[in-house]
Design an enzyme around this catalytic site. Structure first.
Site, short mmCIF file in Angstrom:
data_model
loop_
_atom_site.label_atom_id
_atom_site.label_comp_id
_atom_site.label_asym_id
_atom_site.label_seq_id
_atom_site.Cartn_x
_atom_site.Cartn_y
_atom_site.Cartn_z
N LYS A 110 10.10 2.87 6.33
CA LYS A 110 9.57 3.14 7.65
C LYS A 110 10.32 2.37 8.74
O LYS A 110 10.52 2.88 9.85
CB LYS A 110 8.08 2.79 7.68
CG LYS A 110 7.34 3.41 8.85
CD LYS A 110 5.83 3.21 8.73
CE LYS A 110 5.10 3.87 9.90
NZ LYS A 110 3.66 3.64 9.83
N PHE B 205 0.84 -1.20 0.00
CA PHE B 205 0.00 0.00 0.00
C PHE B 205 0.88 1.25 0.00
O PHE B 205 1.81 1.36 0.79
CB PHE B 205 -0.91 0.00 1.23
CG PHE B 205 -1.76 1.24 1.32
CD1 PHE B 205 -2.72 1.52 0.36
CD2 PHE B 205 -1.60 2.13 2.38
CE1 PHE B 205 -3.49 2.67 0.43
CE2 PHE B 205 -2.37 3.28 2.46
CZ PHE B 205 -3.32 3.55 1.48
N GLN B 206 0.57 2.17 -0.86
CA GLN B 206 1.32 3.42 -1.04
C GLN B 206 2.79 3.18 -1.33
O GLN B 206 3.65 3.97 -0.94
CB GLN B 206 1.14 4.36 0.17
CG GLN B 206 -0.30 4.88 0.26
CD GLN B 206 -0.46 6.08 1.16
OE1 GLN B 206 0.25 6.24 2.14
NE2 GLN B 206 -1.42 6.94 0.83
#
Lengths: 584, 187
Positions: free
Chosen positions: A163, A113-114
């Site tokens: 992240k 996702f993204q």
């Protein structure tokens, strides 16, 4: 050896690089960094309304301060939205450090996702980029990023930070410990070549300085040296769109801007000169026109810090690779030590010729007392603001941009922010936000067309949130004026999709955002309306309803050389029907 | 001052992008050696430069040559006018992880070699002839079955081309070439 998380490292590295402001927009993949930003007060974060605007705002900040702009956006759409701004900065050589979040390393390549291949997408539109897979390498990489962005020919760089790298602990290194050794572009020019240039200057009969954004990028010293050199030699000087302000518009050597919509005298002087001294410009196609007929009788010198700019489109006899300030310092010293010689008699004749060209009054237009001509609006804006030493002008892209370059005078560098190379509509408004953030008390005006302005109008939210008194001076002709002009000249007046049928009420729009809106349509009211705009301490949308069919002259038709300029003999719709553009 | 209007309203023959120098010079073939940091994406940067700016790549090889310094050597054979070749070198030099750009074609004599593998499937006289020619070309047999050989040949691109042409009528079914590796001669 300080241990900290990657997210903390990002903030620490920015502080150690002297960063005061970050323009950004949060999202899932940068939350740890935003959490660190929340817990400190040294770095100010400006929340924009679209990532493209974050980059343009950072460009405005960078161009008006000379410092690198910093952008923080999330992965995927955050990064892809930033691409237009990054490309704009690459084309105009603006130093930016763009930090993007990325999905965690163990998900990279999984279509998470993204997720987007940010380093892949931005490889051709950055000076360099990095994907950091290890927290221990993060601080070093960010320091390298600042070094690369600001060394040599400046440009945007991007650091993509997954992240998990933001969450993990690692060792922080300070800027001076970072590995920046091998990227050290040459700044000193070749002395022999500089001496050859000085010799050519001593005998030249029809010399001209042709300067560009490289002078401004080189810094204040370059500007000072250029001014000294021009005034001491008495040579005429012209500049590209990017270089306006490095030599003052009130200076005695100033010919005005050159190029496709440049001044007649500047372009004719470029065509007829016998010595062209290019300082930090790149022979862009908007400047040269038809390359084969470009300044056919001149010897040419080219000072540029980027070796790939030299001999790219125009062969030059005297290539000098180096930083403008360093090269000018050497050139000025050598010229002085050889006795400050110039060919005075020939120069006087050359200036007499230039005066003849000036008599053409190429910026002449037919004014009206019924409708505001865009040129008149800018003349009044100039008259009412030129004494402000702290005036900064941004523009969008199109006719208004060229008129602004023609009718506004710049006395200092870093006062003129415009999208030159990429020609990005939607640049000016966010750029004006970045400028105002950097100079809170300055007068910041964005000269816009309604078409360009609407491309990033969401930034009214940013302007209001941060109480930024940016003045949006919209020359509203309800047309995509430059597109319409080309359709008029080259496509048989078939105005395919070059007008808007559903424009907003800009006054109500301003009010909807909590800002002030002013509309003006009568030339008699213009001065008062501009004064009202200037007096208001807050963001203003100034909807200036102008002549709808004005064309921008002078103009070198594409594919033509400098001496085949079109002058606007007459203006307005009648003139276009009558073929009012004459070739001179 | 007022001459005839050269551009015609309502025609679109004047494109902004039709500005190429008509006096293009002859096209030359150059072999470039590019020393780069062996880091992720460095090859993509080099290839992206060629595709993005419309330059040609005739041959490209890349491998790490300095394990401790993490340096790779990219050998590129390209074609273009002298101005284009100069521009390619300047553009390569601009890439941040590029350390050195050498134009072996102008920097003095150089050695160029290429390795190729040829699979030849045939029987009878053709099989014997293939083996005989391989011997003349100093090609090695690196795999053999009763119906096929795989030859390994090293040499200049011209030699490899010539061997390939001879193998074609003798049952050539597949080939693989490494592209050119090159070094300057002498010290």
């Amino acid at each position: 050896m300080t241990q900290m998380t990657g997210a903390k490292m990002v903030v620490q590295a920015l502080k150690d690089q002297g960063v005061e402001v970050v323009f950004g927009y949060p999202g899932g993949a940068v939350l740890p960094i935003y959490d660190e930003i929340f817990q400190q007060t040294e770095i100010r974060h400006i929340l924009v309304r679209h990532e493209q605007a974050a980059v343009h705002a950072a460009e405005g900040y960078a161009r008006s301060t000379g410092k690198p702009g910093v952008v923080l956006v999330t992965s995927g759409p955050g990064a892809t939205n930033a691409v237009t701004g990054i490309t704009d900065a690459l084309m105009d050589s603006i130093p930016l450090v763009v930090l993007t979040g990325q999905v965690p390393t163990f998900m990279v390549g999984n279509d998470a996702f993204q997720e987007a291949d940010t380093v892949g997408i931005t490889r051709p539109c950055t000076k360099h980029n990095w994907l950091v897979k290890d927290t221990d390498a993060l601080a070093d990489t960010i320091h390298q990023a600042f070094h690369v962005a600001t060394s040599g020919r400046p440009g945007p760089v991007l650091v993509d930070i997954p992240k998990d790298v933001q969450f993990a602990e690692g060792t922080y290194v300070e800027p001076r410990a970072a590995k920046t050794g091998h990227y050290q572009p040459k700044v000193k020019g070749d002395k022999e070549m500089i001496t050859r240039l000085v010799e050519a200057m001593e005998t030249a009969e029809r010399p001209i300085f042709y300067t560009g954004g490289g002078v401004i990028n080189s810094g204040d010293a370059a500007t000072q040296l250029l001014r000294e050199f021009v005034d001491a030699t008495g040579f005429p000087i012209t500049s590209t769109l990017m270089g306006l302000g490095s030599y003052p518009a009130s200076g005695k050597g100033w010919l005005g801007m050159l190029g496709m919509h440049g001044l007649y005298e500047a372009n004719l002087a470029m065509h007829d000169c016998d010595l062209m001294i290019n300082i930090g410009a790149r022979f862009d196609d908007r400047i040269t026109g038809r390359v084969a007929d470009f300044s056919p009788h001149s010897r040419k010198a080219h000072i540029d810090i980027d070796p790939s700019s030299i001999n790219k489109t125009i062969r030059v006899e005297m290539p000098i690779v180096g930083d403008v300030a360093h090269v000018l310092e050497d050139a000025l010293r050598i010229w002085k030590s050889r006795g400050r010689k110039v060919n005075k008699a020939a120069l006087a004749e050359w200036w007499a010729q230039i005066e003849e060209w000036r008599k053409v009054e190429c910026l002449r237009y037919r004014n009206s007392d019924k409708i505001i001509k865009p040129q008149y609006a800018l003349q009044r804006l100039e008259a009412l603001t030129k004494d402000r030493k702290d005036r900064y002008i941004c523009t969008e892209v199109g006719q208004h941009q060229m008129w602004a370059a023609q009718f506004l005078g710049f006395e200092a560098p870093n006062r003129w922010m415009t999208s030159g190379g990429l020609g990005t509509m939607g640049y000016g408004f966010p750029a004006s936000i970045g400028v105002q953030i950097a100079h809170p008390d300055a007068l910041v005006i964005n000269v816009a067309g309604e078409g360009s302005w609407l491309m990033n109008m969401q930034e009214m939210g940013t302007a209001v949130q941060y109480s930024l008194p940016v003045k949006q001076f919209i020359l509203n002709n309800e047309r995509l004026g430059m597109v319409r002009q080309w359709q008029s000249l080259l496509h048989g007046n078939r105005y395919s999709h070059s007008w808007s049928e559903a424009l907003p009420d800009f006054v109500k729009l301003a009010e909807a955002f909590g800002a002030k809106g002013i509309q003006c349509s009568d030339p008699a009211d213009l001065d008062d309306a501009i004064a009202e705009m200037l007096a208001h301490d807050g963001p203003v949308i100034f909807d200036c309803l102008v002549e709808k069919h004005e064309n921008c002259y002078p103009m070198i038709p594409s594919g033509e050389p400098h001496h085949k300029m079109l002058l606007g003999e007459d203006t307005g719709e009648d003139a276009i029907k009558a073929g009012g553009a004459v070739l001179v | 001052m007022a001459a005839a209007l050269n551009i015609q309203k309502g025609t679109s023959k004047h494109s902004a992008y039709d500005l190429r120098d008509p006096n293009a010079e002859a096209v030359e073939r150059h072999t470039l050696a590019v020393i780069v940091d062996n880091e992720a994406g460095v090859l993509a940067r080099v290839i992206g430069l060629f595709s993005g700016r419309g330059y040609n790549i005739d041959s490209l090889t890349v491998a790490e040559v300095d394990h401790e310094g993490h340096r790779s050597r990219i050998t590129i054979v390209t074609t273009g006018t002298p101005a284009v070749i100069d521009q390619i070198k300047a553009q390569l030099g601009r890439i941040v992880p590029v350390h050195e750009v050498h134009d072996l074609t102008v920097e003095g004599p150089s050695v160029e070699r290429e390795l190729a593998l040829f699979k030849v499937v045939s029987g009878g006289d053709k099989r014997v002839e293939a083996l005989r020619l391989a011997d003349i070309f100093r090609a090695n047999v690196v795999d053999s079955t009763l119906e096929s050989f795989v030859f390994e040949i090293t040499g200049t691109p011209q030699k490899v081309d010539a061997f390939g042409e001879l193998m074609r009528p003798l049952g050539l079914t597949e080939m693989a070439r490494t592209g050119i590796a090159a070094l300057s001669r002498g010290s």
